[in-house]
Design an enzyme around this catalytic site. Structure first.
Site, PDB file in Angstrom:
ATOM      1  N   CYS A  59     -30.241 -39.870  51.337  1.00 20.94           N
ATOM      2  CA  CYS A  59     -30.902 -40.326  52.548  1.00 20.94           C
ATOM      3  C   CYS A  59     -31.578 -38.765  53.425  1.00 20.94           C
ATOM      4  O   CYS A  59     -32.986 -38.959  53.572  1.00 20.94           O
ATOM      5  CB  CYS A  59     -29.969 -41.145  53.518  1.00 20.94           C
ATOM      6  SG  CYS A  59     -29.314 -42.500  52.795  1.00 20.94           S
ATOM      7  N   HIS A  60     -30.622 -38.177  53.653  1.00 23.98           N
ATOM      8  CA  HIS A  60     -31.159 -36.883  54.256  1.00 23.98           C
ATOM      9  C   HIS A  60     -30.639 -35.559  53.867  1.00 23.98           C
ATOM     10  O   HIS A  60     -30.702 -34.534  54.645  1.00 23.98           O
ATOM     11  CB  HIS A  60     -30.952 -36.889  55.709  1.00 23.98           C
ATOM     12  CG  HIS A  60     -31.167 -38.220  56.464  1.00 23.98           C
ATOM     13  ND1 HIS A  60     -30.303 -39.287  56.685  1.00 23.98           N
ATOM     14  CD2 HIS A  60     -32.443 -38.468  56.872  1.00 23.98           C
ATOM     15  CE1 HIS A  60     -31.173 -40.279  57.291  1.00 23.98           C
ATOM     16  NE2 HIS A  60     -32.349 -39.793  57.445  1.00 23.98           N
ATOM     17  N   GLY A  61     -29.927 -35.588  52.745  1.00 23.45           N
ATOM     18  CA  GLY A  61     -29.638 -34.196  52.114  1.00 23.45           C
ATOM     19  C   GLY A  61     -28.191 -33.671  52.410  1.00 23.45           C
ATOM     20  O   GLY A  61     -28.247 -32.415  52.375  1.00 23.45           O
TER      21      GLY A  61
END
Length: 95
Positions: A59-61
């Protein structure tokens, strides 16, 4: 498996965003029990993935190591370790 255990036990705490020694996160080093919920925004990380071979949240790393410790990305905390206990050598009760 022994290489992974040794690597996680040898992590330098000063390099971690949320420093917790691996011995404080596991009862039996052969078992890692964590909640699969990213500590950034609650997404579900993918196991056996990411830059550290542990968990990766696409999703955001956020990248977690094999012990669930945050190593890279926006997540502020390690993956949560729930209460658990071993009732036998290879039987565990979570919760």
């Amino acid at each position: 498996m022994e290489k992974v255990i040794a690597a996680e036990e040898g992590v330098i705490l000063a390099e971690l965003r949320d420093p917790q020694h691996d011995k404080d996160r596991v009862i039996n080093p052969r078992w890692v029990i964590v909640l699969g919920v990213c500590t950034h925004l609650g997404c579900v990380p993918i196991a056996n993935a990411g830059d550290f071979g542990g968990y990766y949240c696409p999703c955001h790393g956020s990248h977690y190591d094999a012990s669930g410790q945050i190593r890279k990305g926006p997540a502020p905390l390690n993956l949560e370790v729930p209460f658990y206990e071993f009732t036998e050598e290879d039987v565990v009760i979570v919760g």
